[in-house]
Design a protein around this motif. Structure first.
Motif, mmCIF file in Angstrom:
data_model
loop_
_atom_site.group_PDB
_atom_site.id
_atom_site.type_symbol
_atom_site.label_atom_id
_atom_site.label_comp_id
_atom_site.label_asym_id
_atom_site.label_seq_id
_atom_site.Cartn_x
_atom_site.Cartn_y
_atom_site.Cartn_z
ATOM 1 N N SER A 78 0.630 -0.891 0.044
ATOM 2 C CA SER A 78 -0.221 -0.090 0.032
ATOM 3 C C SER A 78 1.262 1.123 0.100
ATOM 4 N N ILE A 79 1.920 0.757 0.994
ATOM 5 C CA ILE A 79 2.930 2.379 0.803
ATOM 6 C C ILE A 79 3.692 2.961 -0.452
ATOM 7 N N GLU A 80 3.811 1.327 -1.129
ATOM 8 C CA GLU A 80 4.186 1.455 -2.847
ATOM 9 C C GLU A 80 3.521 2.217 -3.043
ATOM 10 N N SER A 81 2.950 1.390 -3.343
ATOM 11 C CA SER A 81 1.635 1.868 -4.443
ATOM 12 C C SER A 81 1.189 3.988 -4.269
ATOM 13 N N ALA A 82 1.124 4.549 -3.113
ATOM 14 C CA ALA A 82 0.916 5.760 -2.405
ATOM 15 C C ALA A 82 1.937 6.264 -2.809
ATOM 16 N N LEU A 83 2.737 5.906 -2.663
ATOM 17 C CA LEU A 83 4.394 7.073 -2.913
ATOM 18 C C LEU A 83 4.306 6.553 -4.774
ATOM 19 N N GLY A 84 4.262 5.439 -4.914
ATOM 20 C CA GLY A 84 4.751 5.879 -6.735
ATOM 21 C C GLY A 84 3.503 6.902 -7.199
ATOM 22 N N ARG A 85 2.962 6.882 -6.841
ATOM 23 C CA ARG A 85 1.612 7.910 -7.732
ATOM 24 C C ARG A 85 2.303 9.186 -7.565
ATOM 25 N N SER A 87 5.707 12.181 -8.167
ATOM 26 C CA SER A 87 5.804 12.658 -8.830
ATOM 27 C C SER A 87 7.456 12.034 -8.925
ATOM 28 N N PHE A 88 7.680 11.378 -7.934
ATOM 29 C CA PHE A 88 9.612 10.423 -7.330
ATOM 30 C C PHE A 88 9.501 9.455 -8.133
ATOM 31 N N GLY A 89 8.822 8.789 -8.750
ATOM 32 C CA GLY A 89 8.973 7.611 -9.122
ATOM 33 C C GLY A 89 8.733 6.456 -8.513
ATOM 34 N N GLU A 90 9.584 4.804 -8.588
ATOM 35 C CA GLU A 90 8.880 4.161 -8.219
ATOM 36 C C GLU A 90 9.619 4.220 -6.424
ATOM 37 N N VAL A 91 9.012 3.292 -5.633
ATOM 38 C CA VAL A 91 9.751 3.548 -4.107
ATOM 39 C C VAL A 91 9.442 1.796 -3.632
ATOM 40 N N ILE A 92 10.629 1.103 -3.491
ATOM 41 C CA ILE A 92 10.266 0.115 -3.072
ATOM 42 C C ILE A 92 10.730 -0.490 -1.665
ATOM 43 N N VAL A 93 9.560 -0.368 -1.296
ATOM 44 C CA VAL A 93 9.233 -1.213 0.225
ATOM 45 C C VAL A 93 9.335 -1.945 0.317
ATOM 46 N N THR A 94 9.624 -2.880 1.662
ATOM 47 C CA THR A 94 10.553 -4.227 2.092
ATOM 48 C C THR A 94 9.708 -4.208 3.480
ATOM 49 N N TYR A 95 8.439 -5.131 3.668
ATOM 50 C CA TYR A 95 8.424 -5.066 4.963
ATOM 51 C C TYR A 95 9.560 -6.310 5.625
ATOM 52 N N ASP A 96 10.167 -5.756 7.406
ATOM 53 C CA ASP A 96 11.246 -7.552 7.881
ATOM 54 C C ASP A 96 10.605 -7.559 9.300
ATOM 55 N N MET A 97 10.062 -8.587 9.004
ATOM 56 C CA MET A 97 9.533 -9.314 9.853
ATOM 57 C C MET A 97 10.663 -9.773 10.892
ATOM 58 N N THR A 98 11.921 -9.537 10.631
ATOM 59 C CA THR A 98 12.765 -9.915 11.975
ATOM 60 C C THR A 98 13.441 -8.731 12.451
ATOM 61 N N ASN A 99 12.729 -7.890 11.996
ATOM 62 C CA ASN A 99 12.803 -6.814 12.575
ATOM 63 C C ASN A 99 12.598 -6.559 14.462
ATOM 64 N N THR A 100 13.631 -5.536 15.043
ATOM 65 C CA THR A 100 13.531 -6.056 16.775
ATOM 66 C C THR A 100 12.282 -5.577 17.299
ATOM 67 N N HIS A 101 11.674 -4.679 16.830
ATOM 68 C CA HIS A 101 9.988 -4.270 17.305
ATOM 69 C C HIS A 101 9.467 -5.305 16.835
ATOM 70 N N ALA A 102 9.421 -5.644 15.553
ATOM 71 C CA ALA A 102 8.059 -6.244 15.376
ATOM 72 C C ALA A 102 8.398 -8.015 15.846
ATOM 73 N N VAL A 103 9.762 -8.409 16.306
ATOM 74 C CA VAL A 103 9.507 -9.836 17.084
ATOM 75 C C VAL A 103 9.407 -9.409 17.847
ATOM 76 N N GLU A 104 9.936 -7.730 18.997
ATOM 77 C CA GLU A 104 9.000 -8.024 20.291
ATOM 78 C C GLU A 104 7.268 -7.943 20.798
ATOM 79 N N ALA A 105 7.202 -7.416 19.414
ATOM 80 C CA ALA A 105 5.692 -6.903 19.565
ATOM 81 C C ALA A 105 4.991 -8.468 18.896
ATOM 82 N N MET A 106 5.643 -9.357 18.504
ATOM 83 C CA MET A 106 5.205 -10.737 18.169
ATOM 84 C C MET A 106 5.259 -11.721 19.997
ATOM 85 N N GLN A 107 6.167 -11.636 20.059
ATOM 86 C CA GLN A 107 6.685 -12.062 21.233
ATOM 87 C C GLN A 107 5.310 -11.752 22.518
ATOM 88 N N ALA A 108 5.082 -10.710 22.964
ATOM 89 C CA ALA A 108 4.519 -10.157 23.826
ATOM 90 C C ALA A 108 3.206 -9.955 23.829
#
Length: 332
Positions: A78-85, A87-108
């Motif tokens: 969704s973010i890629e689509s919004a930013l891609g529209r 005037s700055f062209g294609e933007v690549i956005v990747t979700y990092d499931m190993t991100n510390t905060h993501a891991v902590e949220a899942m563990q909590a």
């Protein structure tokens, strides 16, 4: 993600979590045979008998995490689509499931779910066994009582026990129970009218149908509540990652609370429809004055979150985002 996209994600997660919850209950029930449960109950080893509650939650927790990660990936798209529209062209956005905060949220959430379920199930099971003692059940019958309590809360188990007693007393109050199987109403009315007791088989059958409906009801409550939490937390985690890596300016993120806009919306949420917040630090405020970052926020009281049907839609304010995109385009 738009409100419609969040609602669809929550509905998919709800269906998956409901299936996982049923499988979790089945796995708990299969740990012990009636003979093994009977022996443990006779020996007073209830803690051993109930030791299977926590580990069995792994299936539900894993499904919760899958929905969390899925929402994060959908948000990245969704973010890629919004930013891609822009005037700055294609933007690549990747979700990092190993991100510390993501891991902590899942563990909590894993710790929360296991703790809440285990404590609730232990209380329900003890309630069932106490009732069995009162009724003079033998260990084998108590083993079946133990198994029948799986999936209920203590209050629901009390309701099941009370329903049985109402039937045994031929009380018309049994006919007011919302989750009863109304196909038996004629039999109950006839027993009351003729002042003849229901047979043990009839009472057992009606009580069992009532119990099953309570378990189905709880599965729906858990699935809906946890679905909202998983998809909203997963989406929020992706937005946070995009802010942290410089893809998004936090002030460009606009969130809006959306209710189902029908008569079932709780009164404290009806006043929240259309509330907007910029960024993720400012919570929404319910009609009761409680702060919620998103529907199902586990830090809020249960009265605000259980079986909520609201969703928060998030959009990017492209004008507010222009500054950071300009800087990135200039290579600064």
């Amino acid at each position: 993600m738009t409100p419609d996209e969040m609602d669809k994600a929550a509905r998919r997660a709800e269906a998956a979590l409901r299936r996982s919850w049923r499988a979790t209950l089945a796995s708990i029930s299969a740990v012990w045979t009636d003979a093994e449960l009977s022996a443990l109950i006779s020996a007073g080893q209830l803690d051993t008998a109930m030791g299977s509650f926590g580990p069995a939650m792994e299936r539900l927790v894993n499904e919760w995490n899958r929905q969390f990660v899925g929402a994060g990936n959908s948000t990245a798209t969704s973010i890629e689509s919004a930013l891609g529209r822009s005037s700055f062209g294609e933007v690549i956005v990747t979700y990092d499931m190993t991100n510390t905060h993501a891991v902590e949220a899942m563990q909590a959430n894993q710790l929360r779910m296991v703790r809440e379920f285990t404590e609730a199930q232990r209380r329900a099971t003890r309630e069932a066994l106490t009732d069995g003692v009162t009724r003079g059940l033998n260990p084998r019958e108590q083993a079946r009582n133990f198994r029948a309590s799986i999936g209920l809360t203590q209050r629901q188990q009390q309701a099941v026990n009370n329903f049985r007693r109402l039937l045994e007393r031929r009380s018309s109050e049994a006919l007011s129970r919302r989750l009863r199987d109304q196909r038996f109403d004629g039999t109950v009315r006839r027993a009351i009218r003729e002042k003849k007791p229901l047979t043990n088989t009839q009472v057992d059958t009606m009580t069992e149908r009532y119990r099953r409906r309570f378990i189905k009801h709880r599965s729906e409550v858990i699935a809906r509540t946890e679905a909202l939490r998983s998809v909203h937390q997963g989406a929020q985690q992706m937005y946070n990652q995009a802010v942290a890596d410089g893809t998004l300016d936090p002030n460009s993120i606009l969130r809006q609370w959306n209710t189902a806009r029908d008569e079932r919306v709780r009164s404290s949420h009806s006043t929240m429809h259309g509330q907007e917040r910029r960024g993720f630090d400012d919570p929404f405020i319910s009609g009761r004055g409680n702060a919620l970052l998103y529907p199902g926020d586990s830090s809020a009281p249960g009265a605000e979150t259980i079986q909520c049907r609201c969703v928060v839609g998030t959009r990017i304010d492209i004008e507010a985002q222009q500054g950071i995109l300009s800087i990135q385009a200039a290579g600064l």
